[in-house]
Design an enzyme around this catalytic site. Structure first.
Site, mmCIF file in Angstrom:
data_model
loop_
_atom_site.group_PDB
_atom_site.id
_atom_site.type_symbol
_atom_site.label_atom_id
_atom_site.label_comp_id
_atom_site.label_asym_id
_atom_site.label_seq_id
_atom_site.Cartn_x
_atom_site.Cartn_y
_atom_site.Cartn_z
ATOM 1 N N GLY A 46 26.751 7.790 -0.342
ATOM 2 C CA GLY A 46 26.725 9.162 -0.499
ATOM 3 C C GLY A 46 26.284 9.988 0.977
ATOM 4 O O GLY A 46 25.760 9.275 1.520
ATOM 5 N N GLN A 51 23.589 16.638 6.185
ATOM 6 C CA GLN A 51 23.321 15.516 7.064
ATOM 7 C C GLN A 51 24.260 15.254 8.095
ATOM 8 O O GLN A 51 24.173 14.540 9.110
ATOM 9 C CB GLN A 51 23.527 14.407 6.218
ATOM 10 C CG GLN A 51 22.077 14.096 5.156
ATOM 11 C CD GLN A 51 22.583 12.646 4.239
ATOM 12 O OE1 GLN A 51 23.224 12.773 3.357
ATOM 13 N NE2 GLN A 51 21.921 11.786 4.805
ATOM 14 N N CYS A 89 18.545 6.155 2.732
ATOM 15 C CA CYS A 89 19.050 7.623 3.062
ATOM 16 C C CYS A 89 19.726 7.156 4.428
ATOM 17 O O CYS A 89 18.881 6.527 5.199
ATOM 18 C CB CYS A 89 17.940 8.511 3.189
ATOM 19 S SG CYS A 89 18.777 10.288 3.391
ATOM 20 N N LEU A 90 20.945 7.782 4.876
ATOM 21 C CA LEU A 90 21.455 7.510 5.937
ATOM 22 C C LEU A 90 20.570 8.306 7.203
ATOM 23 O O LEU A 90 20.730 8.003 8.602
ATOM 24 C CB LEU A 90 22.874 8.100 6.143
ATOM 25 C CG LEU A 90 23.885 7.129 5.040
ATOM 26 C CD1 LEU A 90 25.093 7.989 5.228
ATOM 27 C CD2 LEU A 90 24.023 5.591 5.866
ATOM 28 N N HIS A 131 19.986 12.203 -5.397
ATOM 29 C CA HIS A 131 19.831 12.189 -4.022
ATOM 30 C C HIS A 131 20.465 13.138 -3.365
ATOM 31 O O HIS A 131 19.943 13.796 -2.374
ATOM 32 C CB HIS A 131 20.203 10.874 -3.402
ATOM 33 C CG HIS A 131 19.697 10.404 -2.079
ATOM 34 N ND1 HIS A 131 18.661 9.808 -1.671
ATOM 35 C CD2 HIS A 131 20.256 10.957 -1.007
ATOM 36 C CE1 HIS A 131 18.829 9.705 -0.588
ATOM 37 N NE2 HIS A 131 19.514 10.443 -0.059
ATOM 38 N N GLU A 132 21.658 13.396 -3.521
ATOM 39 C CA GLU A 132 22.743 14.229 -2.776
ATOM 40 C C GLU A 132 22.258 15.898 -3.015
ATOM 41 O O GLU A 132 22.110 16.466 -2.374
ATOM 42 C CB GLU A 132 23.849 14.182 -2.876
ATOM 43 C CG GLU A 132 24.487 12.634 -2.576
ATOM 44 C CD GLU A 132 24.118 12.158 -1.312
ATOM 45 O OE1 GLU A 132 23.872 13.005 -0.341
ATOM 46 O OE2 GLU A 132 24.014 10.870 -0.977
ATOM 47 N N HIS A 135 19.410 16.766 -1.508
ATOM 48 C CA HIS A 135 19.421 17.002 -0.008
ATOM 49 C C HIS A 135 20.004 18.596 0.083
ATOM 50 O O HIS A 135 19.569 19.182 1.190
ATOM 51 C CB HIS A 135 20.908 16.323 0.541
ATOM 52 C CG HIS A 135 20.270 14.798 1.292
ATOM 53 N ND1 HIS A 135 19.485 15.007 2.422
ATOM 54 C CD2 HIS A 135 20.724 13.619 1.133
ATOM 55 C CE1 HIS A 135 19.424 13.692 2.675
ATOM 56 N NE2 HIS A 135 19.959 13.076 2.030
HETATM 57 ZN ZN LIG Z 1 20.178 10.844 1.879
#
Ligand SMILES: [Zn+2]
Length: 182
Positions: A46, A51, A89-90, A131-132, A135
């Site tokens: 995701g 991000q 997480c990226l 998670h998203e 964010h």
């Molecule tokens: Zn993340």
């Protein structure tokens, strides 16, 4: 250049609540494409617009061979049942920590054309949605860890080779140069 650089922990855009999308135009469709391309390239399960430095309420997901996106997501129903497992997480390359999430969620929102969409997710998709959406509220997964894991996470973050490489600019539109730099 559809694949965008992914913002790292320490960048203020990641802790800034994102703004509601009000215009479902070409710019939004380009943003969804950039997010999708960047997520697939990473690869990730995701990716949320902040991000890639865009402070708008949009995320993409790639779970169980299904790629999708949601604009202005709202999580409605959540199961009482909890899942526990490693989450990454990226924006925290290479780090994963056990993170408790709801096992099932139902999220509503819109697609990039402005049509209403409902996504029901369990297991990884439910984890991804939570998670998203976090964010988009400026909340990071390390904020969801229990105390002991959070201490370990902060230590790992300080020692990570990417620590301190964040680029401190925030855009609210994917293609304007308007910024709220800090
Ligand atoms: Zn993340």
């Amino acid at each position: 250049m559809p694949v965008q650089p992914i913002r790292l922990f320490g960048d203020p855009v990641l802790t800034t609540p994102a703004e509601t999308v009000t215009t479902f135009d070409k710019e939004l469709r380009v943003l969804v494409k950039d997010l999708t391309d960047t997520m697939v390239d990473a690869p990730g399960a995701g990716l949320a617009a902040p991000q890639i430095g865009v402070s708008l309420r949009v995320f993409t997901y790639d779970v169980d061979d299904t790629i999708g996106h949601l604009v202005n997501p709202v999580i409605g129903t959540m199961s009482e049942e909890i899942q526990d497992g490693d989450e990454g997480c990226l924006s925290f390359p290479g780090l994963t920590f056990p993170t408790k999430r709801r096992e099932r969620v139902v999220a509503t929102g819109f697609n990039m054309h402005g049509d209403p969409v409902t996504i029901e997710g369990s297991a990884l998709l439910a984890r991804c949605i939570q998670h998203e959406v976090d964010h988009l509220d400026g909340i990071l997964f390390i904020d969801r860890l229990d105390r002991e894991q959070r201490k370990l996470a902060m230590k790992a973050v300080r020692e990570a080779e990417w620590a301190g490489q964040a680029t401190p600019t925030v855009k609210v539109s994917p293609h304007s140069t308007f910024g709220r730099g800090m």
